[in-house]
Scaffold this motif. Structure first.
Motif, PDB file in Angstrom:
ATOM      1  N   GLU A  19       0.965  -1.331   0.159  1.00 38.01           N
ATOM      2  CA  GLU A  19      -0.175   0.474   0.129  1.00 38.01           C
ATOM      3  C   GLU A  19       1.058   1.426   0.076  1.00 38.01           C
ATOM      4  OE1 GLU A  19      -0.168  -2.923   2.572  1.00 38.01           O
ATOM      5  OE2 GLU A  19      -2.096  -3.256   1.729  1.00 38.01           O
ATOM      6  N   SER A  26       1.460   7.720  -6.431  1.00 36.68           N
ATOM      7  CA  SER A  26       0.279   7.954  -7.270  1.00 36.68           C
ATOM      8  C   SER A  26       0.235   9.853  -6.292  1.00 36.68           C
ATOM      9  CB  SER A  26      -0.734   7.792  -5.986  1.00 36.68           C
ATOM     10  OG  SER A  26      -0.948   8.092  -4.073  1.00 36.68           O
ATOM     11  N   ASP A  90      -1.737   4.082   4.161  1.00 41.27           N
ATOM     12  CA  ASP A  90      -2.601   2.514   3.137  1.00 41.27           C
ATOM     13  C   ASP A  90      -3.701   3.304   2.459  1.00 41.27           C
ATOM     14  OD1 ASP A  90      -4.158   3.391   5.587  1.00 41.27           O
ATOM     15  OD2 ASP A  90      -5.099   1.773   5.897  1.00 41.27           O
ATOM     16  N   ILE A  94      -5.940   8.970  -6.427  1.00 39.12           N
ATOM     17  CA  ILE A  94      -6.709   8.010  -7.319  1.00 39.12           C
ATOM     18  C   ILE A  94      -7.324   9.319  -8.753  1.00 39.12           C
ATOM     19  CG2 ILE A  94      -7.796   6.443  -6.198  1.00 39.12           C
ATOM     20  CD1 ILE A  94     -10.071   8.210  -6.527  1.00 39.12           C
ATOM     21  N   ASP A 121     -13.499   4.230  -0.090  1.00 39.86           N
ATOM     22  CA  ASP A 121     -13.655   3.013  -0.363  1.00 39.86           C
ATOM     23  C   ASP A 121     -12.989   2.397  -1.734  1.00 39.86           C
ATOM     24  OD1 ASP A 121     -15.329   1.912  -1.925  1.00 39.86           O
ATOM     25  OD2 ASP A 121     -16.464   0.904   0.676  1.00 39.86           O
ATOM     26  N   GLU A 122     -12.317   1.411  -2.150  1.00 38.22           N
ATOM     27  CA  GLU A 122     -12.135   0.566  -3.768  1.00 38.22           C
ATOM     28  C   GLU A 122     -13.205   1.013  -4.577  1.00 38.22           C
ATOM     29  OE1 GLU A 122     -12.562  -3.194  -1.517  1.00 38.22           O
ATOM     30  OE2 GLU A 122     -12.134  -1.294  -1.331  1.00 38.22           O
ATOM     31  N   HIS A 123     -14.076   1.054  -3.970  1.00 39.84           N
ATOM     32  CA  HIS A 123     -15.775   0.882  -4.367  1.00 39.84           C
ATOM     33  C   HIS A 123     -15.911   2.261  -4.647  1.00 39.84           C
ATOM     34  CE1 HIS A 123     -15.738  -3.152  -4.397  1.00 39.84           C
ATOM     35  NE2 HIS A 123     -16.003  -3.447  -3.440  1.00 39.84           N
ATOM     36  N   GLN A 199      -8.188   6.919  -2.094  1.00 38.57           N
ATOM     37  CA  GLN A 199      -9.269   5.921  -1.364  1.00 38.57           C
ATOM     38  C   GLN A 199      -8.076   5.384  -0.285  1.00 38.57           C
ATOM     39  OE1 GLN A 199      -9.665   3.828  -5.322  1.00 38.57           O
ATOM     40  NE2 GLN A 199      -8.408   2.263  -3.970  1.00 38.57           N
ATOM     41  N   HIS A 200      -9.138   4.565   0.485  1.00 40.80           N
ATOM     42  CA  HIS A 200      -8.979   3.894   2.058  1.00 40.80           C
ATOM     43  C   HIS A 200      -9.336   2.247   2.008  1.00 40.80           C
ATOM     44  CE1 HIS A 200      -8.011   3.482   5.659  1.00 40.80           C
ATOM     45  NE2 HIS A 200      -6.762   4.230   5.501  1.00 40.80           N
ATOM     46  N   PRO A 201      -8.941   1.462   2.065  1.00 40.39           N
ATOM     47  CA  PRO A 201     -10.169   0.447   2.393  1.00 40.39           C
ATOM     48  C   PRO A 201     -10.521   0.940   3.621  1.00 40.39           C
ATOM     49  CG  PRO A 201      -7.702   0.303   3.652  1.00 40.39           C
ATOM     50  CD  PRO A 201      -7.849   1.166   2.425  1.00 40.39           C
TER      51      PRO A 201
END
Length: 291
Positions: A19, A26, A90, A94, A121-123, A199-201
């Motif tokens: 991560e 990025s 982490d 994006i 999140d990633e979605h 973006q973060h889990p």
């Protein structure tokens, strides 16, 4: 008007190498390059990290705010930057124009002290607890707020010189509130800008073993440090009730109460309560300092 010079501070414990590598990439991809990137290793030597960033390995874990202070102090002393962006190790940027957008926001408003990013999140989903206002139903609503998320944000360096840095003794939890309240009391603005995405889990803060203890202790310290005396019992009473309603774990409640009494009996650091006009300002912004 030229854009302010951007600095970046990232703190890592070396437990998320993939991560961190993606995050650093990025940062490198930004269309406006950072003047300085600082990577602080909390109790990690950073020998396995390949980066152009300035690496500062620490022998001990100073906690998130303490580690960030090491990076901020370097940038303040160097005088190389006007704005600093801090990012969780982490997280992931994006978009490639984040630094440009941040620079324009601060260039347009000299009283802007803090810009909070939208965490998703990633979605692309933003949890309610990631929206820094009480009415959290619409994470895309931009505007002035009284709080920000520690995972992704930007600070004005002139603001930091006036307010001071993170409360390092907090170690983990509520250090954002302490700094936000100081900034507001000094007349600075806090802006939530959902167009800036980190973006973060999806995670739970309770994943940290000491979450309940630090949360309770630091909330008591925060109240003792920053609130006018009449509001301290109100604030703590509200959060005692909320904790009893929300916490389903008996072990969690036991740790929370241990932290609460630790916060009562131990030194909270220097007390400088906010002015009543700051209380009123926060109330008008939708979040009085009792919630």
């Amino acid at each position: 008007m030229p854009l302010p010079r951007i600095g970046v501070v990232i703190v890592t414990m070396g437990t998320r190498p993939r991560e961190l590598e993606a995050l650093l990439a990025s940062v490198e991809r930004q269309d406006v390059p950072a003047a300085r990137v600082v990577l602080v290793g909390n109790a990690t030597p950073l020998t396995e990290v390949t980066t152009h960033a300035t690496k500062i390995p620490l022998e001990e874990n100073l906690g998130c705010p303490g580690g960030r202070n090491v990076g901020l102090e370097l940038l303040l002393e160097s005088g190389e930057t006007d704005v600093v962006i801090e990012l969780d190790d982490d997280g992931l940027l994006i978009a490639d124009d984040v630094f440009r957008t941040v620079g324009r926001l601060f260039a347009d408003d000299p009283r802007l002290g803090i810009v909070g990013f939208r965490v998703a999140d990633e979605h692309g989903h933003t949890e309610r607890r990631w929206v820094p206002r009480l009415r959290a139903g619409d994470p895309m609503r931009r505007g002035p707020v009284t709080a920000f998320l520690g995972g992704g944000h930007a600070f004005s360096m002139p603001m930091l010189r006036q307010t001071g840095l993170w409360a390092g003794e907090f170690f983990f939890g509520h250090e954002e509130s302490d700094l936000a309240w100081r900034a507001l009391d000094a007349g600075w603005k806090i802006l939530y800008e959902p167009a800036l995405v980190l973006q973060h889990p999806k995670t739970s803060p309770a994943r940290h073993a000491a979450h309940y203890r630090f949360t309770a202790r630091n909330r008591v310290w925060l109240a003792r440090r920053r609130l006018p005396a009449p509001l301290i019992p109100v604030y703590l009473g509200v959060w005692i009730l909320l904790t009893l309603v929300r916490t389903r774990s008996l072990a969690g409640l036991k740790a929370w109460w241990a932290g609460f009494f630790e916060g009562v009996r131990t030194s909270c650091g220097p007390r400088k309560p906010m002015r009543w006009r700051t209380v009123w300002r926060m109330t008008r912004l939708g979040r009085p300092p009792i919630l």
